[in-house]
Design a protein around this motif. Structure first.
Motif, PDB file in Angstrom:
ATOM      1  N   TYR A   1       0.862  -1.179   0.000  1.00 32.95           N
ATOM      2  CA  TYR A   1       0.000   0.000   0.000  1.00 32.95           C
ATOM      3  C   TYR A   1       0.905   1.238   0.000  1.00 32.95           C
ATOM      4  O   TYR A   1       1.984   1.225   0.595  1.00 32.95           O
ATOM      5  CB  TYR A   1      -0.836   0.109   1.273  1.00 32.95           C
ATOM      6  CG  TYR A   1      -1.734  -1.033   1.655  1.00 32.95           C
ATOM      7  CD1 TYR A   1      -3.130  -0.920   1.546  1.00 32.95           C
ATOM      8  CD2 TYR A   1      -1.223  -2.199   2.216  1.00 32.95           C
ATOM      9  CE1 TYR A   1      -3.964  -1.947   1.960  1.00 32.95           C
ATOM     10  CE2 TYR A   1      -2.054  -3.233   2.625  1.00 32.95           C
ATOM     11  CZ  TYR A   1      -3.430  -3.104   2.497  1.00 32.95           C
ATOM     12  OH  TYR A   1      -4.261  -4.110   2.916  1.00 32.95           O
ATOM     13  N   VAL A   2       0.441   2.318  -0.653  1.00 31.15           N
ATOM     14  CA  VAL A   2       1.079   3.626  -0.502  1.00 31.15           C
ATOM     15  C   VAL A   2       0.011   4.605  -0.032  1.00 31.15           C
ATOM     16  O   VAL A   2      -1.134   4.550  -0.488  1.00 31.15           O
ATOM     17  CB  VAL A   2       1.741   4.123  -1.800  1.00 31.15           C
ATOM     18  CG1 VAL A   2       2.973   3.284  -2.131  1.00 31.15           C
ATOM     19  CG2 VAL A   2       0.769   4.133  -2.972  1.00 31.15           C
ATOM     20  N   GLY A   3       0.406   5.471   0.905  1.00 33.26           N
ATOM     21  CA  GLY A   3      -0.551   6.399   1.489  1.00 33.26           C
ATOM     22  C   GLY A   3      -0.175   7.845   1.225  1.00 33.26           C
ATOM     23  O   GLY A   3       1.010   8.214   1.280  1.00 33.26           O
ATOM     24  N   PHE A   4      -1.191   8.645   0.938  1.00 38.10           N
ATOM     25  CA  PHE A   4      -1.017  10.082   0.712  1.00 38.10           C
ATOM     26  C   PHE A   4      -1.833  10.832   1.760  1.00 38.10           C
ATOM     27  O   PHE A   4      -2.996  10.501   2.013  1.00 38.10           O
ATOM     28  CB  PHE A   4      -1.467  10.461  -0.702  1.00 38.10           C
ATOM     29  CG  PHE A   4      -0.850   9.597  -1.767  1.00 38.10           C
ATOM     30  CD1 PHE A   4       0.516   9.604  -1.983  1.00 38.10           C
ATOM     31  CD2 PHE A   4      -1.636   8.743  -2.531  1.00 38.10           C
ATOM     32  CE1 PHE A   4       1.089   8.781  -2.945  1.00 38.10           C
ATOM     33  CE2 PHE A   4      -1.078   7.916  -3.494  1.00 38.10           C
ATOM     34  CZ  PHE A   4       0.288   7.940  -3.710  1.00 38.10           C
ATOM     35  N   VAL A   5      -1.212  11.855   2.368  1.00 42.24           N
ATOM     36  CA  VAL A   5      -1.816  12.561   3.492  1.00 42.24           C
ATOM     37  C   VAL A   5      -2.479  13.858   3.016  1.00 42.24           C
ATOM     38  O   VAL A   5      -1.832  14.679   2.353  1.00 42.24           O
ATOM     39  CB  VAL A   5      -0.750  12.865   4.568  1.00 42.24           C
ATOM     40  CG1 VAL A   5      -1.339  13.736   5.682  1.00 42.24           C
ATOM     41  CG2 VAL A   5      -0.195  11.565   5.147  1.00 42.24           C
TER      42      VAL A   5
ATOM     43  N   VAL B   1      -3.950   4.761  -1.032  1.00 43.02           N
ATOM     44  CA  VAL B   1      -4.773   5.119   0.117  1.00 43.02           C
ATOM     45  C   VAL B   1      -4.690   6.618   0.382  1.00 43.02           C
ATOM     46  O   VAL B   1      -3.599   7.193   0.381  1.00 43.02           O
ATOM     47  CB  VAL B   1      -4.315   4.357   1.377  1.00 43.02           C
ATOM     48  CG1 VAL B   1      -5.234   4.653   2.553  1.00 43.02           C
ATOM     49  CG2 VAL B   1      -4.234   2.855   1.109  1.00 43.02           C
ATOM     50  N   ALA B   2      -5.840   7.248   0.634  1.00 49.15           N
ATOM     51  CA  ALA B   2      -5.888   8.656   1.011  1.00 49.15           C
ATOM     52  C   ALA B   2      -6.167   8.767   2.500  1.00 49.15           C
ATOM     53  O   ALA B   2      -7.190   8.282   2.980  1.00 49.15           O
ATOM     54  CB  ALA B   2      -6.985   9.376   0.233  1.00 49.15           C
TER      55      ALA B   2
ATOM     56  N   PRO C   1      -6.840   9.216  -8.328  1.00 49.83           N
ATOM     57  CA  PRO C   1      -7.222   7.807  -8.509  1.00 49.83           C
ATOM     58  C   PRO C   1      -6.861   6.998  -7.254  1.00 49.83           C
ATOM     59  O   PRO C   1      -5.686   6.742  -6.995  1.00 49.83           O
ATOM     60  CB  PRO C   1      -6.412   7.364  -9.725  1.00 49.83           C
ATOM     61  CG  PRO C   1      -5.242   8.289  -9.780  1.00 49.83           C
ATOM     62  CD  PRO C   1      -5.687   9.584  -9.176  1.00 49.83           C
ATOM     63  N   LEU C   2      -7.884   6.622  -6.497  1.00 54.75           N
ATOM     64  CA  LEU C   2      -7.678   5.991  -5.193  1.00 54.75           C
ATOM     65  C   LEU C   2      -8.288   4.598  -5.150  1.00 54.75           C
ATOM     66  O   LEU C   2      -9.252   4.303  -5.861  1.00 54.75           O
ATOM     67  CB  LEU C   2      -8.323   6.839  -4.089  1.00 54.75           C
ATOM     68  CG  LEU C   2      -7.722   8.225  -3.855  1.00 54.75           C
ATOM     69  CD1 LEU C   2      -8.629   9.046  -2.967  1.00 54.75           C
ATOM     70  CD2 LEU C   2      -6.324   8.116  -3.264  1.00 54.75           C
TER      71      LEU C   2
END
Length: 214
Positions: A28-32, A60-61, A79-80
Motif C-alpha cells: 500500500y502507498v498512502g497520501f496525506v 490510500v488517502a 485515482p484511489l
C-alpha cells in the motif's frame, strides 16, 4: 522462510518515494491530506504520485474528519483504491462514507490503554479494515505520524473479524518484535522510514521491509 507481511508506506510526497516504496516491496502507498502535517500533499501532487504507483499497489488517502465536499473533490481528483479515516469519525459516518464513494474504508483507532479497545468493536461492522495506532498525546498537532508506539501487549492475541493494520512508532529496529508480540500481518509506517519529517529514505524503506519479513 519469510513472513507474509503486508506493508503500507504512508506520507509519500515525491515521485521517488513511490518508486522506492514499490522497489522495497510495499503493498500500500498512502497520501496525506491534512494541512498541519509535514507530509500533506495537494490533490494534483497526489494524483501524479498515484498514477506512478504500480497497479497492484493499493493507493490510500489519509483524511481527518473530512466533510462530503472535501471527499467529493478528493475522489474526483485522485485515482484511489481506499479511504483512510484518521479523525474522530463515528461508526455511522464511516458507513455513510463507504456507501457514498463505493471505496473500501480503513478506520484508524488510537490506543493508549485497555479502555480504548472497546471502540474497535464499534467500527468493525462498518469498516473494511482497521488501523490500530498509538493515541496521540493530548494537544498533539497531528492525529498520527507522531513516531509513538503503544503498549503492544494490549492487543496481543486479539483478533477481529476484518483485516487490521498495526501502526505507531514502527521502525526497522522494533518491527520484528511488534509482529511477534501482536501477531499483526499488516503494518503501517511513516516516520520510521524518514530521514527528517516528511522526507522518505529509500534505505530505511528497504531495511523496514527486510526486518518485517524475517
Amino acid at each position: 522462510m519469510g513472513r507474509d507481511i503486508r506493508i503500507k508506506m504512508c506520507g509519500l510526497t515525491q515521485p521517488c518515494d513511490v518508486a522506492n516504496a514499490a522497489k522495497a516491496g510495499a503493498h500500500y502507498v498512502g497520501f496525506v491530506f491534512f494541512q498541519r502535517s509535514p507530509r500533506n500533499v495537494s490533490h494534483d501532487t497526489a494524483a501524479a504520485l498515484a498514477r506512478r504507483a504500480p497497479a497492484d499497489i493499493v493507493k490510500v488517502a489519509l483524511t481527518v474528519d473530512p466533510d462530503d465536499a472535501q471527499l467529493d473533490a478528493l475522489v474526483a481528483a485522485v485515482p484511489l483504491d481506499m479511504l483512510q479515516l484518521h479523525g474522530s469519525e463515528t461508526p455511522s459516518r464511516v458507513a455513510d462514507i463507504k456507501a457514498r464513494y463505493a471505496l473500501p474504508v480503513m478506520k484508524a483507532v488510537g490506543i493508549a490503554g485497555r479502555e480504548d479497545l472497546a471502540q474497535i468493536d464499534s467500527y468493525a461492522p462498518v469498516a473494511d479494515q482497521l488501523l490500530i495506532d498509538a493515541k496521540p498525546p493530548k494537544g498533539a498537532p497531528l492525529p498520527g505520524g507522531n513516531a509513538l508506539a503503544f503498549d503492544w501487549s494490549l492487543i496481543a492475541g486479539r483478533d477481529w473479524a476484518l483485516p487490521w493494520m498495526l501502526a505507531g512508532g514502527l521502525t526497522a529496529g522494533n518491527v520484528a518484535e511488534a509482529v511477534r508480540r501482536t501477531g499483526a500481518t499488516q503494518l503501517d509506517v511513516s516516520s520510521g522510514i524518514e530521514s527528517a519529517p516528511g522526507i522518505k529514505d529509500a534505505a530505511l524503506m528497504r531495511a523496514f521491509v527486510q526486518a518485517a519479513q524475517h
